[in-house]
Design a protein around this motif. Structure first.
Motif, PDB file in Angstrom:
ATOM      1  N   VAL A 225       0.450   1.813  15.308  1.00 27.25           N
ATOM      2  CA  VAL A 225       0.099   0.567  14.756  1.00 27.25           C
ATOM      3  C   VAL A 225      -0.820   0.872  13.421  1.00 27.25           C
ATOM      4  N   ALA A 226      -1.397   1.568  13.255  1.00 24.37           N
ATOM      5  CA  ALA A 226      -2.255   2.082  12.043  1.00 24.37           C
ATOM      6  C   ALA A 226      -1.003   2.314  10.853  1.00 24.37           C
ATOM      7  N   LYS A 227      -0.259   3.025  11.515  1.00 28.38           N
ATOM      8  CA  LYS A 227       0.992   3.315  10.289  1.00 28.38           C
ATOM      9  C   LYS A 227       1.614   2.171   9.957  1.00 28.38           C
ATOM     10  N   LYS A 228       1.945   1.120  10.675  1.00 30.47           N
ATOM     11  CA  LYS A 228       2.606  -0.105  10.489  1.00 30.47           C
ATOM     12  C   LYS A 228       1.803  -0.738   9.413  1.00 30.47           C
ATOM     13  N   LEU A 229       0.565  -1.046   9.670  1.00 31.50           N
ATOM     14  CA  LEU A 229      -0.349  -1.613   8.707  1.00 31.50           C
ATOM     15  C   LEU A 229      -0.449  -1.026   7.382  1.00 31.50           C
ATOM     16  N   LYS A 230      -0.729   0.266   7.281  1.00 33.65           N
ATOM     17  CA  LYS A 230      -0.512   1.092   5.973  1.00 33.65           C
ATOM     18  C   LYS A 230       0.719   0.912   5.419  1.00 33.65           C
ATOM     19  N   ASN A 231       1.763   0.873   6.057  1.00 29.40           N
ATOM     20  CA  ASN A 231       3.008   0.732   5.145  1.00 29.40           C
ATOM     21  C   ASN A 231       3.311  -0.941   5.076  1.00 29.40           C
ATOM     22  N   LYS A 232       2.480  -1.638   5.307  1.00 30.53           N
ATOM     23  CA  LYS A 232       2.493  -3.227   5.269  1.00 30.53           C
ATOM     24  C   LYS A 232       3.926  -3.628   6.025  1.00 30.53           C
ATOM     25  N   GLU A 233       4.249  -3.029   7.090  1.00 31.59           N
ATOM     26  CA  GLU A 233       5.309  -3.534   7.833  1.00 31.59           C
ATOM     27  C   GLU A 233       4.876  -4.749   8.884  1.00 31.59           C
ATOM     28  N   ILE A 234       3.556  -5.042   8.995  1.00 29.67           N
ATOM     29  CA  ILE A 234       3.109  -6.207   9.634  1.00 29.67           C
ATOM     30  C   ILE A 234       1.668  -6.540   9.224  1.00 29.67           C
TER      31      ILE A 234
END
Length: 350
Positions: A225-234
């Motif tokens: 989840v943290a990775k998705k947030l940092k990559n602006k995927e969600i």
């Protein structure tokens, strides 16, 4: 006649305890409660026969350990490296303290009790957000009581007093020196309990509702989840609604403004250090020490920070003056301590 030394509060403070378990160690003993562990107090080192106990080392290490456990959920090599470095630094400081104490006692000096109480209150403010209950729990977890801690603070204040008295050449700092030093250290005098923050939060519990999932699975989910947030995927709001288990999930994870003193000290230290807008985590959100419930992994985004103002120079001029004098005398003080060290019999056992 006994000579009393004035106290000089430190201008900088150190930045949970061993009660937070690793991700893979959430199994509970019989009756659903962890068995209490006995804290053994041993000799960590001695200086000319004067003992330094492991309880003293643990008490100084406690706030640092708590923050490292928040920052490094899996407690890997970096966690243990930073912990070992902190322990080494603390032990060295305690050895230096005993060297100076020997000189103090040889001269027959005394330290006033009211100065010691002032220093204890400053310690609680800067390291425990002014939360005395959290401070007392920390002492208990470190195997120390209030009497032991007061003695430890007394010794540290003696070191501060000896340092300023022995090497101060009685040349008052100039107004320019005072003003320049105040600008450098004024934030150290802020009332930290009045800092406030607004943040977004996603909480993923150690023990999931799905019995097929393990704490390790939960940590991997938090990392994803943290990775998705940092990559602006969600978006953070959508991620909170989908993954978070805390009370603000349906509101997109937004927590309204809250004061630093209402947060756990180690969590506050991390989030107040983070830049606005940065994704931080996953961090360890400590469980209840008795039941191990409500612990988990937290992902945070700081929305806004409001820091309490520094007091005016007129309120802290004495402390700023002492800081200038202390920095002036640093080289002479270090040379003196090194001479004491070279003459001393020092043994370490940890």
């Amino acid at each position: 006649m006994m000579k009393f030394f004035p106290v000089t509060l430190p201008v900088c403070a150190f930045l949970f305890v061993s009660g937070v378990l690793p991700v893979s160690a959430q199994e509970q003993p019989e009756a659903g409660r962890p068995k209490p562990q006995r804290v053994v107090n041993r000799i960590a080192a001695s200086v000319n026969g004067r003992p330094i106990t492991t309880a003293e080392v643990r008490a100084s290490l406690y706030p640092i350990l708590r923050e490292l456990q928040v920052l490094y959920p899996k407690q890997g090599p970096k966690f243990f490296s930073e912990l070992a470095n902190a322990k080494k630094m603390i032990l060295n400081d305690l050895i230096e303290r005993e060297l100076v104490l020997g000189e103090f006692e040889e001269k027959g000096y005394m330290m006033r009790d009211d100065h010691i109480e002032t220093a204890i209150n400053y310690h609680i403010l800067t390291r425990f957000n002014g939360n005395r209950d959290a401070f007392l729990k920390g002492l208990q977890a470190a195997g120390q009581n209030l009497t032991d801690f007061r003695e430890s603070i007394r010794k540290q204040e003696i070191v501060n007093a000896m340092r300023s008295s022995r090497f101060d050449r009685n040349i008052p700092p100039t107004p320019d020196e005072i003003n320049a030093e105040y600008q450098k250290i004024k934030s150290d005098f802020r009332d930290l309990t009045q800092d406030s923050i607004v943040y977004d939060k996603i909480f993923i519990p150690f023990i999931p509702y799905d019995p097929s999932k393990t704490p390790d699975d939960q940590f991997l989910l938090a990392e994803e989840v943290a990775k998705k947030l940092k990559n602006k995927e969600i978006s953070f709001a959508d991620a909170a609604k989908e993954y978070s288990s805390d009370s603000m999930a349906e509101k997109g994870g937004r927590w309204d403004r809250i004061k630093r003193g209402e947060l756990a000290a180690e969590f506050a230290s991390v989030v107040f250090s983070a830049p606005v807008g940065e994704i931080v985590g996953p961090l360890v959100d400590r469980p209840d020490p008795q039941t191990l419930q409500h612990g988990g992994f937290t992902i945070v985004r700081v929305v806004d920070k409001s820091l309490a103002p520094a007091p005016p120079l007129s309120k802290v001029k004495e402390e700023v003056d002492a800081s200038v004098r202390r920095k002036r005398s640093e080289e002479r003080y270090r040379q003196w301590v090194e001479r004491l060290r070279n003459k001393a019999i020092i043994r370490t056992f940890v």
